[in-house]
Design a protein around this motif. Structure first.
Motif, mmCIF file in Angstrom:
data_model
loop_
_atom_site.group_PDB
_atom_site.id
_atom_site.type_symbol
_atom_site.label_atom_id
_atom_site.label_comp_id
_atom_site.label_asym_id
_atom_site.label_seq_id
_atom_site.Cartn_x
_atom_site.Cartn_y
_atom_site.Cartn_z
ATOM 1 N N PHE A 6 -28.265 -8.507 -48.741
ATOM 2 C CA PHE A 6 -28.952 -7.752 -47.747
ATOM 3 C C PHE A 6 -28.654 -6.322 -48.205
ATOM 4 N N TYR A 7 -29.492 -5.522 -48.442
ATOM 5 C CA TYR A 7 -29.114 -4.122 -48.647
ATOM 6 C C TYR A 7 -30.316 -3.251 -48.384
ATOM 7 N N TRP A 8 -30.189 -1.931 -47.996
ATOM 8 C CA TRP A 8 -31.463 -1.265 -47.356
ATOM 9 C C TRP A 8 -31.870 -0.677 -48.736
ATOM 10 N N VAL A 9 -33.114 -0.637 -49.075
ATOM 11 C CA VAL A 9 -33.539 0.162 -50.267
ATOM 12 C C VAL A 9 -34.634 1.384 -49.874
ATOM 13 N N THR A 10 -34.921 1.664 -48.605
ATOM 14 C CA THR A 10 -35.644 2.687 -48.181
ATOM 15 C C THR A 10 -35.256 3.233 -47.022
ATOM 16 N N GLU A 11 -35.291 4.364 -46.626
ATOM 17 C CA GLU A 11 -34.902 4.957 -45.259
ATOM 18 C C GLU A 11 -36.125 6.034 -44.917
ATOM 19 N N GLY A 12 -36.355 6.123 -43.835
ATOM 20 C CA GLY A 12 -37.315 7.112 -43.115
ATOM 21 C C GLY A 12 -36.714 7.984 -42.020
ATOM 22 N N CYS A 13 -37.077 8.951 -41.858
ATOM 23 C CA CYS A 13 -36.633 9.675 -40.599
ATOM 24 C C CYS A 13 -37.470 10.724 -40.214
ATOM 25 N N PHE A 14 -37.558 11.356 -38.888
ATOM 26 C CA PHE A 14 -38.203 12.131 -38.170
ATOM 27 C C PHE A 14 -37.453 13.244 -37.797
ATOM 28 N N TRP A 37 -45.822 6.248 -40.111
ATOM 29 C CA TRP A 37 -45.712 6.467 -38.680
ATOM 30 C C TRP A 37 -47.051 6.714 -37.713
ATOM 31 N N GLN A 38 -46.871 6.436 -36.620
ATOM 32 C CA GLN A 38 -47.772 6.434 -35.703
ATOM 33 C C GLN A 38 -47.446 7.302 -34.338
ATOM 34 N N THR A 39 -48.421 8.017 -33.723
ATOM 35 C CA THR A 39 -48.327 8.672 -32.367
ATOM 36 C C THR A 39 -48.736 8.055 -31.324
ATOM 37 N N ASP A 40 -48.283 8.367 -30.212
ATOM 38 C CA ASP A 40 -48.690 7.706 -28.859
ATOM 39 C C ASP A 40 -50.227 8.191 -28.446
ATOM 40 N N TYR A 41 -50.598 9.115 -29.289
ATOM 41 C CA TYR A 41 -51.918 9.695 -28.919
ATOM 42 C C TYR A 41 -53.079 9.370 -30.096
ATOM 43 N N GLY A 42 -52.779 8.469 -30.882
ATOM 44 C CA GLY A 42 -53.618 7.895 -31.855
ATOM 45 C C GLY A 42 -53.692 8.438 -33.441
ATOM 46 N N ASN A 64 -48.575 17.147 -31.838
ATOM 47 C CA ASN A 64 -48.849 17.449 -30.770
ATOM 48 C C ASN A 64 -47.321 17.425 -30.005
ATOM 49 N N GLU A 65 -46.879 18.415 -29.551
ATOM 50 C CA GLU A 65 -45.302 18.551 -28.946
ATOM 51 C C GLU A 65 -45.171 17.840 -27.945
ATOM 52 N N THR A 66 -46.211 17.413 -27.026
ATOM 53 C CA THR A 66 -46.003 16.632 -25.603
ATOM 54 C C THR A 66 -46.105 15.009 -26.055
ATOM 55 N N GLY A 67 -46.450 14.478 -27.420
ATOM 56 C CA GLY A 67 -46.338 13.148 -27.741
ATOM 57 C C GLY A 67 -45.199 12.589 -28.149
ATOM 58 N N ARG A 68 -45.338 11.356 -28.368
ATOM 59 C CA ARG A 68 -44.230 10.617 -29.099
ATOM 60 C C ARG A 68 -44.551 9.999 -30.534
ATOM 61 N N VAL A 69 -43.379 9.514 -31.143
ATOM 62 C CA VAL A 69 -43.883 9.043 -32.616
ATOM 63 C C VAL A 69 -42.750 7.881 -32.976
ATOM 64 N N LYS A 70 -43.367 7.207 -33.581
ATOM 65 C CA LYS A 70 -42.485 5.894 -34.273
ATOM 66 C C LYS A 70 -42.780 5.678 -35.672
ATOM 67 N N LEU A 71 -41.570 5.192 -36.326
ATOM 68 C CA LEU A 71 -41.720 5.104 -37.762
ATOM 69 C C LEU A 71 -41.351 3.623 -38.113
ATOM 70 N N SER A 90 -39.806 1.595 -35.388
ATOM 71 C CA SER A 90 -38.618 2.057 -34.440
ATOM 72 C C SER A 90 -39.095 2.255 -33.119
ATOM 73 N N LEU A 91 -38.016 2.564 -32.093
ATOM 74 C CA LEU A 91 -38.604 2.957 -30.774
ATOM 75 C C LEU A 91 -39.415 4.224 -30.912
ATOM 76 N N TRP A 92 -39.857 4.527 -29.727
ATOM 77 C CA TRP A 92 -40.387 5.908 -29.511
ATOM 78 C C TRP A 92 -39.593 7.009 -29.408
ATOM 79 N N VAL A 93 -39.840 8.055 -30.319
ATOM 80 C CA VAL A 93 -39.056 9.183 -30.229
ATOM 81 C C VAL A 93 -39.972 10.604 -29.689
ATOM 82 N N SER A 94 -39.283 11.447 -28.932
ATOM 83 C CA SER A 94 -40.151 12.495 -28.476
ATOM 84 C C SER A 94 -40.329 13.339 -29.659
#
Length: 101
Positions: A6-14, A37-42, A64-71, A90-94
């Protein structure tokens, strides 16, 4: 039974400072690296890297700076083909800080 390694072949970051999403290709397999990516506001989208192994592509999105994003990170054979393998979301991040939210 012998299992393939098993090895990682891709990586994403916010990156909160600039609302950037990155897609890094970590394996010479001919597939592109895609960070979804997805935001909590659609809103949702993806950052694609077709440059090859060792390259990181950065995509800018004004969020939107008041939202959250996941990847999630995926591989894809071409620009419009379906994703072949994806990580879990991923988990939600601010969006404003990048901290877990």
């Amino acid at each position: 039974m012998h299992e393939a390694p098993f090895y990682w072949v891709t990586e994403g970051c916010f990156i909160a400072n600039g609302d950037d999403i990155t897609a890094r290709d970590m394996h010479a397999d001919g597939l592109r690296s895609v960070t979804g990516w997805q935001t909590d506001y659609g809103r949702s989208g993806e950052c694609q890297n077709g440059q090859g192994e060792g390259w990181t592509v950065t995509c800018y999105y004004d969020m939107n700076e008041t939202g959250r994003v996941k990847l999630r990170s995926c591989t894809r054979n071409g620009g419009t083909a379906p994703n072949t393998k994806c990580s879990s979301w991923s988990l939600w991040v601010s969006i404003s800080t990048g901290d877990p939210a």
